[in-house]
Design an enzyme around this catalytic site. Structure first.
Site, PDB file in Angstrom:
ATOM      1  N   ASP A  85      -5.227  -6.383 -46.293  1.00  0.00           N
ATOM      2  CA  ASP A  85      -4.951  -5.123 -46.993  1.00  0.00           C
ATOM      3  C   ASP A  85      -3.486  -4.962 -47.385  1.00  0.00           C
ATOM      4  O   ASP A  85      -3.164  -4.149 -48.238  1.00  0.00           O
ATOM      5  CB  ASP A  85      -5.354  -3.925 -46.132  1.00  0.00           C
ATOM      6  CG  ASP A  85      -6.851  -3.822 -45.966  1.00  0.00           C
ATOM      7  OD1 ASP A  85      -7.586  -4.307 -46.840  1.00  0.00           O
ATOM      8  OD2 ASP A  85      -7.288  -3.257 -44.952  1.00  0.00           O
TER       9      ASP A  85
ATOM     10  N   ARG B 146      -9.880  -0.484 -47.194  1.00  0.00           N
ATOM     11  CA  ARG B 146     -10.373   0.694 -46.485  1.00  0.00           C
ATOM     12  C   ARG B 146      -9.541   1.933 -46.787  1.00  0.00           C
ATOM     13  O   ARG B 146     -10.056   2.968 -47.150  1.00  0.00           O
ATOM     14  CB  ARG B 146     -10.362   0.390 -44.986  1.00  0.00           C
ATOM     15  CG  ARG B 146     -11.065   1.378 -44.150  1.00  0.00           C
ATOM     16  CD  ARG B 146     -11.154   0.912 -42.724  1.00  0.00           C
ATOM     17  NE  ARG B 146     -10.285  -0.214 -42.440  1.00  0.00           N
ATOM     18  CZ  ARG B 146      -9.917  -0.588 -41.241  1.00  0.00           C
ATOM     19  NH1 ARG B 146     -10.331   0.077 -40.212  1.00  0.00           N
ATOM     20  NH2 ARG B 146      -9.136  -1.614 -41.049  1.00  0.00           N
TER      21      ARG B 146
END
Length: 162
Positions: free
Chosen positions: A74, A119
Site C-alpha cells: 500500500d 484498504r
C-alpha cells in the site's frame, strides 16, 4: 522455481498466537533477537511479543530484542518513500489499466473499470493511473466522492448512478 509458487514457504497465520509458547521456544533455541517482516497484523504481533518478553525478562532474566520491518504494498507508511512490493504492485496494476482500456475501446461507448487494492490508501491506483496516462477518473479512499450533482465527473453526468 520457488518464485513461481504463491503464498509462503515459511508458512503464515492470520490469527492469534500464544506468546508464552513462542517465548519458551525462542529461549530454548537461544534466540535473543527476533525480526518480524510484515503488515499491520505482523506489527501488532511483534508488539505483543515484545510486551510478553518484558514480562518474561522480569521472571527469568531472558532478554529478547524484537524488531518489526514493515512490508506493505500500500505504500502507506509515514516517512518511507517506497515500501516493499509497491513498485511491483503498480506495474501489475498498470497492466490491468491498459487491458481495461483495450477492452473498452473494442465496444462503442465502452468503459473500462479497474478495482485495485488499497484498504485505506489509494497510492497504487493513483500511481498506476498517472503512469498509464489512460485514466479519465481515479477514485481513491482518501477523497470522498459525490455521485450526483455538479461534483460528478462531467462526461458521466448523463448517467444515473444507483
Amino acid at each position: 522455481d520457488i518464485h513461481l509458487k504463491g503464498g509462503t514457504i515459511l508458512s503464515s497465520n492470520r490469527g492469534g498466537f500464544d506468546s508464552e509458547k513462542i517465548l519458551v521456544k525462542l529461549k530454548e533455541l537461544g534466540v535473543n533477537q527476533l525480526y518480524l517482516i510484515g503488515g499491520d497484523g505482523t506489527m501488532r504481533g511483534a508488539n505483543a511479543l515484545y510486551k510478553a518478553s518484558l514480562e518474561e525478562n522480569k521472571r527469568s532474566g531472558y532478554v529478547l530484542s524484537v524488531a518489526g520491518v514493515p512490508k506493505t504494498i500500500d505504500n502507506d507508511i509515514d516517512l518511507v518513500d517506497r515500501s516493499f512490493g509497491f513498485n511491483t504492485a503498480v506495474t501489475e496494476a498498470l497492466h490491468a489499466v491498459r487491458s481495461a482500456k483495450t477492452e473498452a475501446m473494442c465496444a462503442p461507448n465502452g468503459i473500462g473499470v479497474v478495482k485495485l487494492m488499497g484498504r485505506h490508501a489509494g497510492f497504487i491506483a493513483t500511481h498506476a493511473c498517472l503512469a498509464s496516462g489512460d485514466c479519465d477518473l481515479c477514485l481513491i479512499p482518501e477523497v470522498p466522492i459525490a455521485l450526483t450533482g455538479a461534483f460528478l465527473y462531467p462526461s458521466f453526468r448523463t448517467f444515473t448512478i444507483k
